[in-house]
Design a protein around this motif. Structure first.
Motif, PDB file in Angstrom:
ATOM      1  N   PRO A 135     -49.401  64.205   3.367  1.00  0.00           N
ATOM      2  CA  PRO A 135     -50.550  63.369   3.070  1.00  0.00           C
ATOM      3  C   PRO A 135     -50.279  61.982   3.205  1.00  0.00           C
ATOM      4  O   PRO A 135     -51.459  61.256   3.191  1.00  0.00           O
ATOM      5  CB  PRO A 135     -50.613  63.696   1.409  1.00  0.00           C
ATOM      6  N   ILE A 136     -49.081  61.244   3.241  1.00  0.00           N
ATOM      7  CA  ILE A 136     -49.067  59.849   3.409  1.00  0.00           C
ATOM      8  C   ILE A 136     -48.350  59.700   4.793  1.00  0.00           C
ATOM      9  O   ILE A 136     -47.315  60.384   4.986  1.00  0.00           O
ATOM     10  CB  ILE A 136     -48.164  59.177   2.392  1.00  0.00           C
ATOM     11  N   ASP A 137     -48.910  58.876   5.537  1.00  0.00           N
ATOM     12  CA  ASP A 137     -48.207  58.474   6.773  1.00  0.00           C
ATOM     13  C   ASP A 137     -47.191  57.620   6.795  1.00  0.00           C
ATOM     14  O   ASP A 137     -45.973  57.923   7.142  1.00  0.00           O
ATOM     15  CB  ASP A 137     -49.156  57.970   7.734  1.00  0.00           C
ATOM     16  N   ILE A 138     -47.332  56.526   5.726  1.00  0.00           N
ATOM     17  CA  ILE A 138     -46.070  55.531   6.077  1.00  0.00           C
ATOM     18  C   ILE A 138     -46.125  55.117   4.622  1.00  0.00           C
ATOM     19  O   ILE A 138     -47.054  54.541   3.863  1.00  0.00           O
ATOM     20  CB  ILE A 138     -46.439  54.395   6.957  1.00  0.00           C
ATOM     21  N   VAL A 139     -44.782  54.854   4.035  1.00  0.00           N
ATOM     22  CA  VAL A 139     -44.517  54.461   2.854  1.00  0.00           C
ATOM     23  C   VAL A 139     -43.982  53.009   3.066  1.00  0.00           C
ATOM     24  O   VAL A 139     -42.834  53.073   3.876  1.00  0.00           O
ATOM     25  CB  VAL A 139     -43.570  54.944   1.691  1.00  0.00           C
ATOM     26  N   VAL A 148     -51.439  54.457   3.920  1.00  0.00           N
ATOM     27  CA  VAL A 148     -50.143  53.631   3.655  1.00  0.00           C
ATOM     28  C   VAL A 148     -49.896  53.556   2.342  1.00  0.00           C
ATOM     29  O   VAL A 148     -51.263  53.424   1.504  1.00  0.00           O
ATOM     30  CB  VAL A 148     -50.497  52.318   4.492  1.00  0.00           C
ATOM     31  N   LYS A 149     -48.917  53.889   1.842  1.00  0.00           N
ATOM     32  CA  LYS A 149     -48.578  53.466   0.208  1.00  0.00           C
ATOM     33  C   LYS A 149     -47.363  52.594   0.203  1.00  0.00           C
ATOM     34  O   LYS A 149     -46.394  52.538   1.179  1.00  0.00           O
ATOM     35  CB  LYS A 149     -48.082  54.768  -0.327  1.00  0.00           C
ATOM     36  N   ARG A 150     -47.153  51.799  -0.832  1.00  0.00           N
ATOM     37  CA  ARG A 150     -46.154  50.661  -1.072  1.00  0.00           C
ATOM     38  C   ARG A 150     -45.341  50.942  -1.876  1.00  0.00           C
ATOM     39  O   ARG A 150     -46.133  51.062  -3.272  1.00  0.00           O
ATOM     40  CB  ARG A 150     -46.683  49.238  -0.826  1.00  0.00           C
ATOM     41  N   LEU A 151     -44.355  51.361  -1.993  1.00  0.00           N
ATOM     42  CA  LEU A 151     -43.345  51.635  -3.091  1.00  0.00           C
ATOM     43  C   LEU A 151     -42.069  50.915  -3.297  1.00  0.00           C
ATOM     44  O   LEU A 151     -41.363  50.475  -2.186  1.00  0.00           O
ATOM     45  CB  LEU A 151     -43.119  52.998  -2.982  1.00  0.00           C
ATOM     46  N   ALA A 152     -41.548  50.972  -4.355  1.00  0.00           N
ATOM     47  CA  ALA A 152     -39.847  50.528  -4.377  1.00  0.00           C
ATOM     48  C   ALA A 152     -39.051  51.672  -3.936  1.00  0.00           C
ATOM     49  O   ALA A 152     -39.399  52.841  -4.123  1.00  0.00           O
ATOM     50  CB  ALA A 152     -39.411  50.161  -5.929  1.00  0.00           C
ATOM     51  N   THR A 184     -40.165  58.617  -9.298  1.00  0.00           N
ATOM     52  CA  THR A 184     -41.306  59.706  -9.503  1.00  0.00           C
ATOM     53  C   THR A 184     -42.007  60.005  -8.064  1.00  0.00           C
ATOM     54  O   THR A 184     -42.788  61.046  -8.281  1.00  0.00           O
ATOM     55  CB  THR A 184     -42.319  58.912 -10.403  1.00  0.00           C
ATOM     56  N   PHE A 185     -41.510  59.537  -7.026  1.00  0.00           N
ATOM     57  CA  PHE A 185     -42.058  59.769  -5.763  1.00  0.00           C
ATOM     58  C   PHE A 185     -41.179  60.970  -5.147  1.00  0.00           C
ATOM     59  O   PHE A 185     -40.118  60.636  -4.942  1.00  0.00           O
ATOM     60  CB  PHE A 185     -42.280  58.550  -4.839  1.00  0.00           C
ATOM     61  N   ASP A 186     -42.075  61.779  -4.572  1.00  0.00           N
ATOM     62  CA  ASP A 186     -41.378  62.826  -3.685  1.00  0.00           C
ATOM     63  C   ASP A 186     -41.372  62.467  -2.174  1.00  0.00           C
ATOM     64  O   ASP A 186     -42.644  62.327  -1.601  1.00  0.00           O
ATOM     65  CB  ASP A 186     -42.244  64.275  -3.869  1.00  0.00           C
ATOM     66  N   TRP A 187     -40.249  62.085  -1.634  1.00  0.00           N
ATOM     67  CA  TRP A 187     -40.269  61.457  -0.327  1.00  0.00           C
ATOM     68  C   TRP A 187     -40.620  62.377   0.677  1.00  0.00           C
ATOM     69  O   TRP A 187     -40.686  62.045   1.890  1.00  0.00           O
ATOM     70  CB  TRP A 187     -39.067  60.965  -0.072  1.00  0.00           C
ATOM     71  N   ASN A 188     -40.616  63.864   0.645  1.00  0.00           N
ATOM     72  CA  ASN A 188     -41.197  64.691   1.490  1.00  0.00           C
ATOM     73  C   ASN A 188     -42.737  64.619   1.920  1.00  0.00           C
ATOM     74  O   ASN A 188     -43.315  65.227   2.557  1.00  0.00           O
ATOM     75  CB  ASN A 188     -41.132  66.113   0.794  1.00  0.00           C
ATOM     76  N   LEU A 189     -43.368  63.653   0.909  1.00  0.00           N
ATOM     77  CA  LEU A 189     -44.945  63.547   1.225  1.00  0.00           C
ATOM     78  C   LEU A 189     -45.411  62.612   2.079  1.00  0.00           C
ATOM     79  O   LEU A 189     -46.250  62.374   2.437  1.00  0.00           O
ATOM     80  CB  LEU A 189     -45.551  63.078  -0.290  1.00  0.00           C
ATOM     81  N   THR A 190     -44.269  61.838   2.626  1.00  0.00           N
ATOM     82  CA  THR A 190     -44.655  60.820   3.671  1.00  0.00           C
ATOM     83  C   THR A 190     -44.021  61.187   4.767  1.00  0.00           C
ATOM     84  O   THR A 190     -42.698  61.572   4.998  1.00  0.00           O
ATOM     85  CB  THR A 190     -44.147  59.468   3.111  1.00  0.00           C
ATOM     86  N   LYS A 191     -44.599  60.785   6.036  1.00  0.00           N
ATOM     87  CA  LYS A 191     -44.107  60.866   7.433  1.00  0.00           C
ATOM     88  C   LYS A 191     -42.722  59.987   7.662  1.00  0.00           C
ATOM     89  O   LYS A 191     -41.883  60.162   8.210  1.00  0.00           O
ATOM     90  CB  LYS A 191     -44.948  61.131   8.424  1.00  0.00           C
ATOM     91  N   TYR A 192     -43.162  58.810   7.326  1.00  0.00           N
ATOM     92  CA  TYR A 192     -42.157  57.369   7.515  1.00  0.00           C
ATOM     93  C   TYR A 192     -42.062  56.782   6.330  1.00  0.00           C
ATOM     94  O   TYR A 192     -42.907  56.775   5.467  1.00  0.00           O
ATOM     95  CB  TYR A 192     -42.790  56.742   8.605  1.00  0.00           C
ATOM     96  N   ARG A 226     -32.998  62.682   4.797  1.00  0.00           N
ATOM     97  CA  ARG A 226     -33.205  64.337   5.053  1.00  0.00           C
ATOM     98  C   ARG A 226     -34.614  64.648   4.819  1.00  0.00           C
ATOM     99  O   ARG A 226     -34.949  65.727   5.233  1.00  0.00           O
ATOM    100  CB  ARG A 226     -32.159  65.081   4.084  1.00  0.00           C
ATOM    101  N   GLU A 227     -35.451  63.824   4.245  1.00  0.00           N
ATOM    102  CA  GLU A 227     -36.799  64.141   3.698  1.00  0.00           C
ATOM    103  C   GLU A 227     -37.965  63.522   4.605  1.00  0.00           C
ATOM    104  O   GLU A 227     -38.963  64.153   4.428  1.00  0.00           O
ATOM    105  CB  GLU A 227     -36.809  63.669   2.298  1.00  0.00           C
ATOM    106  N   THR A 228     -37.670  62.429   5.002  1.00  0.00           N
ATOM    107  CA  THR A 228     -38.644  61.688   5.907  1.00  0.00           C
ATOM    108  C   THR A 228     -37.833  60.951   7.066  1.00  0.00           C
ATOM    109  O   THR A 228     -36.496  60.734   7.095  1.00  0.00           O
ATOM    110  CB  THR A 228     -39.391  60.933   4.914  1.00  0.00           C
ATOM    111  N   THR A 229     -38.655  60.281   7.755  1.00  0.00           N
ATOM    112  CA  THR A 229     -38.305  59.733   8.963  1.00  0.00           C
ATOM    113  C   THR A 229     -38.075  58.013   8.572  1.00  0.00           C
ATOM    114  O   THR A 229     -39.217  57.447   8.131  1.00  0.00           O
ATOM    115  CB  THR A 229     -38.926  59.707  10.127  1.00  0.00           C
ATOM    116  N   LEU A 230     -37.055  57.566   8.651  1.00  0.00           N
ATOM    117  CA  LEU A 230     -36.935  56.001   8.375  1.00  0.00           C
ATOM    118  C   LEU A 230     -37.050  55.139   9.405  1.00  0.00           C
ATOM    119  O   LEU A 230     -36.827  55.471  10.756  1.00  0.00           O
ATOM    120  CB  LEU A 230     -35.205  55.791   7.553  1.00  0.00           C
ATOM    121  N   LEU A 231     -37.686  53.960   9.177  1.00  0.00           N
ATOM    122  CA  LEU A 231     -37.747  52.803  10.048  1.00  0.00           C
ATOM    123  C   LEU A 231     -37.495  51.511   9.707  1.00  0.00           C
ATOM    124  O   LEU A 231     -37.646  51.175   8.631  1.00  0.00           O
ATOM    125  CB  LEU A 231     -39.258  52.842  10.349  1.00  0.00           C
TER     126      LEU A 231
END
Length: 299
Positions: free
Chosen positions: A3-7, A45-49, A54-62, A87-92
């Protein structure tokens, strides 16, 4: 489909700061410029620490590293988080790139690819020699010592033959816990400063000049350093782009910090690929170029 492209990753001090100053305003402005550019390119896009529990990192692509500026003070915790999230998302930039760039032993890899660096000697964890002994072995008289994993000039000390003794105790404590590095002091860091060239997707976008305050050698604003607009020369641009091409893979963004060494030659002081300040406020188009680069790898 996630559901989220980039955090956009920051640290918890900057997610919703109550007290504001020029420093924090710049952080918020730059993150907003990146978010605006990404959203204009069609991303959700979402901005997070980075340590948001509380955030599930499987929910974002990057997950895009931007202002995670507490990671080196919480390195053990950050390392555990990095291993899990990679292991849960792609890091940039990528996890592979981050692991490579965290430890300044990467300077050796650049040198092997014929990229000029500031001469650097590494003392590995557990080394029992004193600073005085190492200086004598190297025939160096004026140096800078710092940890191999560091940021914001953490435990960075300028040494000479008269003050080495004052730093032996802190060095002895540090070397038992982590690897350290020693470099000859480059005098033009004081007279000329350090230039930072921003390279997005392998191409130069803009640059700034950092100067230390009078009586200091550290250019970071944490120690009173100042930032100035700067027009890089063709030589400096080619040098920066060559350094980025020498990385283990092409980073989506990079900051190439370089100085003029004691022989008046360009040399890499650091290559910042994790969470560098990129001064988008000096060139808004660079944020657009970053968004375009991410769009290309996403297509």
């Amino acid at each position: 489909m996630k559901p989220i492209d980039i955090v956009i990753l920051t640290d918890n001090r900057y997610t919703n700061p109550i007290e504001r100053d020029a420093y924090i305003d710049n952080i918020l402005l730059e993150d907003q410029l990146v978010q605006d550019a990404l959203e204009a390119a069609g991303f959700i896009v979402k901005r997070l620490a980075w340590d948001d529990a509380t955030f599930d990192w499987n929910l974002t692509k990057y997950a895009l590293f931007r202002t995670t500026w507490d990671y080196f003070d919480r390195f053990d915790e950050f390392s555990i988080w990095l291993e899990k999230v990679s292991r849960e998302t792609t890091l940039l930039n990528s996890a592979k790139m981050i692991y490579w760039n965290i430890d300044k032993h990467y300077l050796q890899d650049l040198a092997k690819k014929d990229v000029a660096i500031v001469p650097t000697y590494f003392m590995e964890k557990g080394d029992t020699r004193s600073l005085a002994e190492i200086h004598k072995e190297l025939s160096w008289t004026e140096t800078v010592v710092k940890p191999c994993v560091s940021g914001a000039a953490r435990h960075t000390y300028k040494l000479n033959l008269t003050n080495i003794g004052e730093h032996e105790n802190i060095y002895k404590e540090l070397i038992m816990k982590e690897a350290m590095m020693l470099q000859p002091f480059m005098h033009q860091i004081v007279t000329k400063g350090e230039i930072s060239l921003i390279v997005i997707n392998g191409k130069y976008t803009h640059s700034i000049l950092k100067k230390a305050k009078k009586g200091d050698f550290r250019v970071q604003d944490d120690f009173g350093g100042s930032v100035h607009e700067y027009q890089a020369s063709k030589e400096e641009i080619e040098f920066a782009e060559k350094a980025v091409q020498a990385c283990i893979e092409l980073p989506i963004y990079a900051r190439v910090d370089m100085i003029w060494d004691n022989k008046n030659k360009l040399a890499i002081s650091e290559l910042e690929l994790i969470e560098p300040e990129l001064w988008f406020r000096y060139n808004h188009d660079a944020a657009t170029q970053l968004a375009k680069g991410i769009k290309e790898i996403n297509s």
